[in-house]
Design an enzyme around this catalytic site. Structure first.
Site, PDB file in Angstrom:
ATOM      1  N   ARG A 296       0.847  -1.193   0.000  1.00 19.26           N
ATOM      2  CA  ARG A 296       0.000   0.000   0.000  1.00 19.26           C
ATOM      3  C   ARG A 296       0.880   1.239   0.000  1.00 19.26           C
ATOM      4  O   ARG A 296       1.871   1.311   0.721  1.00 19.26           O
ATOM      5  CB  ARG A 296      -0.923   0.011   1.223  1.00 19.26           C
ATOM      6  CG  ARG A 296      -1.920  -1.136   1.209  1.00 19.26           C
ATOM      7  CD  ARG A 296      -2.889  -1.095   2.365  1.00 19.26           C
ATOM      8  NE  ARG A 296      -3.704  -2.301   2.403  1.00 19.26           N
ATOM      9  CZ  ARG A 296      -4.573  -2.592   3.353  1.00 19.26           C
ATOM     10  NH1 ARG A 296      -4.748  -1.746   4.356  1.00 19.26           N
ATOM     11  NH2 ARG A 296      -5.268  -3.712   3.316  1.00 19.26           N
ATOM     12  N   ARG A 311       2.372   1.121  10.118  1.00 18.69           N
ATOM     13  CA  ARG A 311       1.877   1.532   8.800  1.00 18.69           C
ATOM     14  C   ARG A 311       3.020   1.448   7.800  1.00 18.69           C
ATOM     15  O   ARG A 311       3.828   2.357   7.690  1.00 18.69           O
ATOM     16  CB  ARG A 311       1.316   2.953   8.876  1.00 18.69           C
ATOM     17  CG  ARG A 311       0.348   3.296   7.762  1.00 18.69           C
ATOM     18  CD  ARG A 311      -0.194   4.705   7.953  1.00 18.69           C
ATOM     19  NE  ARG A 311      -0.987   4.822   9.157  1.00 18.69           N
ATOM     20  CZ  ARG A 311      -2.291   4.564   9.244  1.00 18.69           C
ATOM     21  NH1 ARG A 311      -2.938   4.163   8.170  1.00 18.69           N
ATOM     22  NH2 ARG A 311      -2.944   4.699  10.380  1.00 18.69           N
ATOM     23  N   GLU A 383      -6.123  -1.007  15.629  1.00 14.30           N
ATOM     24  CA  GLU A 383      -6.757  -1.954  14.699  1.00 14.30           C
ATOM     25  C   GLU A 383      -5.804  -3.074  14.289  1.00 14.30           C
ATOM     26  O   GLU A 383      -4.642  -2.822  13.953  1.00 14.30           O
ATOM     27  CB  GLU A 383      -7.223  -1.210  13.446  1.00 14.30           C
ATOM     28  CG  GLU A 383      -7.869  -2.108  12.404  1.00 14.30           C
ATOM     29  CD  GLU A 383      -8.008  -1.458  11.039  1.00 14.30           C
ATOM     30  OE1 GLU A 383      -8.151  -2.191  10.059  1.00 14.30           O
ATOM     31  OE2 GLU A 383      -7.952  -0.202  10.972  1.00 14.30           O
ATOM     32  N   SER A 386     -10.114  -6.021  10.211  1.00 15.88           N
ATOM     33  CA  SER A 386     -11.331  -5.356   9.770  1.00 15.88           C
ATOM     34  C   SER A 386     -12.134  -6.383   8.990  1.00 15.88           C
ATOM     35  O   SER A 386     -11.651  -6.943   8.005  1.00 15.88           O
ATOM     36  CB  SER A 386     -10.987  -4.154   8.887  1.00 15.88           C
ATOM     37  OG  SER A 386     -12.126  -3.382   8.604  1.00 15.88           O
ATOM     38  N   ARG A 425       1.093  -6.631  12.525  1.00 14.25           N
ATOM     39  CA  ARG A 425       0.506  -5.981  13.703  1.00 14.25           C
ATOM     40  C   ARG A 425       0.321  -6.975  14.846  1.00 14.25           C
ATOM     41  O   ARG A 425       0.377  -6.584  16.014  1.00 14.25           O
ATOM     42  CB  ARG A 425      -0.823  -5.319  13.330  1.00 14.25           C
ATOM     43  CG  ARG A 425      -0.632  -4.123  12.413  1.00 14.25           C
ATOM     44  CD  ARG A 425      -1.843  -3.230  12.369  1.00 14.25           C
ATOM     45  NE  ARG A 425      -1.600  -2.064  11.523  1.00 14.25           N
ATOM     46  CZ  ARG A 425      -2.390  -1.001  11.446  1.00 14.25           C
ATOM     47  NH1 ARG A 425      -3.495  -0.962  12.186  1.00 14.25           N
ATOM     48  NH2 ARG A 425      -2.102   0.011  10.659  1.00 14.25           N
TER      49      ARG A 425
END
Length: 462
Positions: A296, A311, A383, A386, A425
């Site tokens: 990403r 991130r 988070e 999801s 994560r």
């Protein structure tokens, strides 16, 4: 992606749902555009009918040796030919305009999704586990990893730039152990089938899961040199073959059209497994999982989580995807979320599950649960998964349908996707929750069989 006929028949409900997402009404403009297309199509059909009738009349006039009438009719047919060509061109342009307008409209939230403008409107559903009280000041994951000598951001910077990391030794093995543990759990206990999909995908696949066209800037694209210098393609596209600047631009556009995307998540190839298919209802639900690298650009995340692994441009994730009938999709959403939660339970990591409000949910989602794991170093929940139900939103973009077992015409499937979990994560969460005062990290019991019996990670010997 929406059916313009459905919007026409449900204009008020459509606009009300967009308003819940903080968007202006769009039904009237879309219907007006469709009215224009319909009028163009009607005029085109009338012209085609008249041309066919006039062509027959020409034959009759010539048979009767009425040359004047035949000449007049032939002139009319010639005019109609031009009218039809213009009408077909107008129809294509209007079809493309409607399609382009529909492609950038997000999915509509379900009635039970809470209203809200941003993350402050999210609602906690449940909380599992109690954060441990540490008798020392907890460190963040990057402080732990660097002190262990097993997490190297400086080397990654030299190799690839910012937002990359090199994991070494026990931390590299820990990441692999986490992914293997997740895959084993999802395949052996939860009925998912493991898939090893491509990580380079065509633009059509990105469109199918709604990464395109709205989020093109967030993706990484792979271009080959031959795409840039295919002179045959340049000559086909360029009216001027002598201007180098024009030729380069034509080549660049051709290359971008042919480019393949690096997947932002395995949701893309896994969901597209059913694209352009009609499958039997007996095959549903279809549950698949994959561990892949993900890429990403984080274009919209400037200044956020610039330190550490939270991130990154490249990370790994175990993805869960389900393909179901419409009647089963909501139950499947709850099931998928519980599968992701179970990973954290087995690892002994405290977490909470929240339902995202209308202003915070993803573009393709009808309803989303976020699972947030406790990070002592940040003194916050972050988070880690999801899980979304998308209804038939993606299926319409992919033309993915199923044949009902009781007969009838094919119906669009419903698609769901979720992280089961984000591996990097989860590694962060293990480091921060199992850190010790001396800088070592205890390995959770569930992971020890994957770590060769290792029970603790200590500083690398220099």
């Amino acid at each position: 992606m929406f059916d313009i006929k459905w919007i026409r028949d449900n204009a008020d409900a459509f606009d009300a749902s967009l308003q819940r997402r903080g968007l202006a009404p769009q039904a009237a403009a879309l219907v007006a555009l469709d009215d224009k297309r319909r009028a163009t199509l009607t005029a085109l059909q009338d012209a085609q009918s008249r041309r066919n009738a006039a062509s027959k009349e020409i034959g009759k006039a010539k048979g009767a040796k009425d040359e004047a009438t035949a000449a007049r009719l032939m002139a009319e047919v010639a005019d109609l030919k031009d009218t039809i060509a213009r009408g077909e061109d107008d129809e294509r342009k209007l079809d493309a305009e409607i399609k382009a307008a529909l492609e950038v409209i997000p999915n509509l939230p379900r009635a039970d999704v809470p209203d809200g403008a941003d993350e402050t409107g999210n609602v906690e559903v449940r909380r599992v586990g109690t954060p441990a009280r540490l008798d020392f000041t907890p460190k963040q994951h990057f402080e732990i990893g660097e002190a262990l000598g097993l997490m190297d951001f400086e080397a990654a910077q030299k190799i690839s730039g910012a937002r990359f990391v090199v994991l070494k030794g026990a931390l590299a093995r820990l990441e692999r152990a986490l992914a293997s543990f997740m895959l084993d759990l999802h395949t052996s206990e939860f009925g998912y089938t493991e898939v090893n999909p491509p990580i380079l995908v065509r633009r059509e696949a990105m469109f199918g899961t709604a990464q395109l066209p709205k989020f093109e800037i967030d993706q990484f694209w792979a271009l080959s040199g031959i795409q840039f210098f295919d002179m045959g393609e340049i000559e086909k596209r360029s009216a001027s073959k002598t201007d180098p600047q024009i030729a380069f631009q034509i080549a660049r556009e051709a290359a971008l059209e042919a480019a393949k995307g690096l997947i932002p998540t395995a949701e893309v190839p896994l969901t597209n497994l059913v694209r352009e298919q009609i499958i039997d209802e007996a095959q549903l639900p279809m549950r698949v999982t994959a561990w892949t690298p993900c890429f990403r650009s984080e274009a919209g995340a400037a200044g956020k989580d610039t330190r550490g692994m939270i991130r990154q441009h490249q990370f790994s994730k175990v993805e869960l995807v389900s393909i179901t009938t419409p009647d089963a999709s909501l139950d499947e959403h709850e099931r998928m979320t519980s599968c992701a939660e179970e990973v954290l339970k087995r690892l002994g990591l405290p977490f909470r599950t929240i339902v995202l409000c209308t202003g915070d949910m993803g573009f393709a989602s009808q309803k989303t649960y976020d699972i947030e794991v406790w990070l002592p170093g940040q003194n916050a929940y972050r988070e880690i998964s999801s899980c979304s139900v998308c209804g038939d939103f993606q299926a319409r973009r992919m033309d993915a349908r199923f044949r009902p077992k009781d007969g009838g015409k094919p119906v669009y499937v419903h698609t769901l996707n979720g992280s089961g979990l984000a591996v990097g994560r989860t590694l962060i969460a293990v480091l921060e929750n199992y850190q010790q005062a001396d800088g070592s990290v205890i390995i959770p019991d569930a992971l020890r069989p994957y770590m060769g019996g290792l029970t603790k990670i200590t500083a690398a010997k220099t």
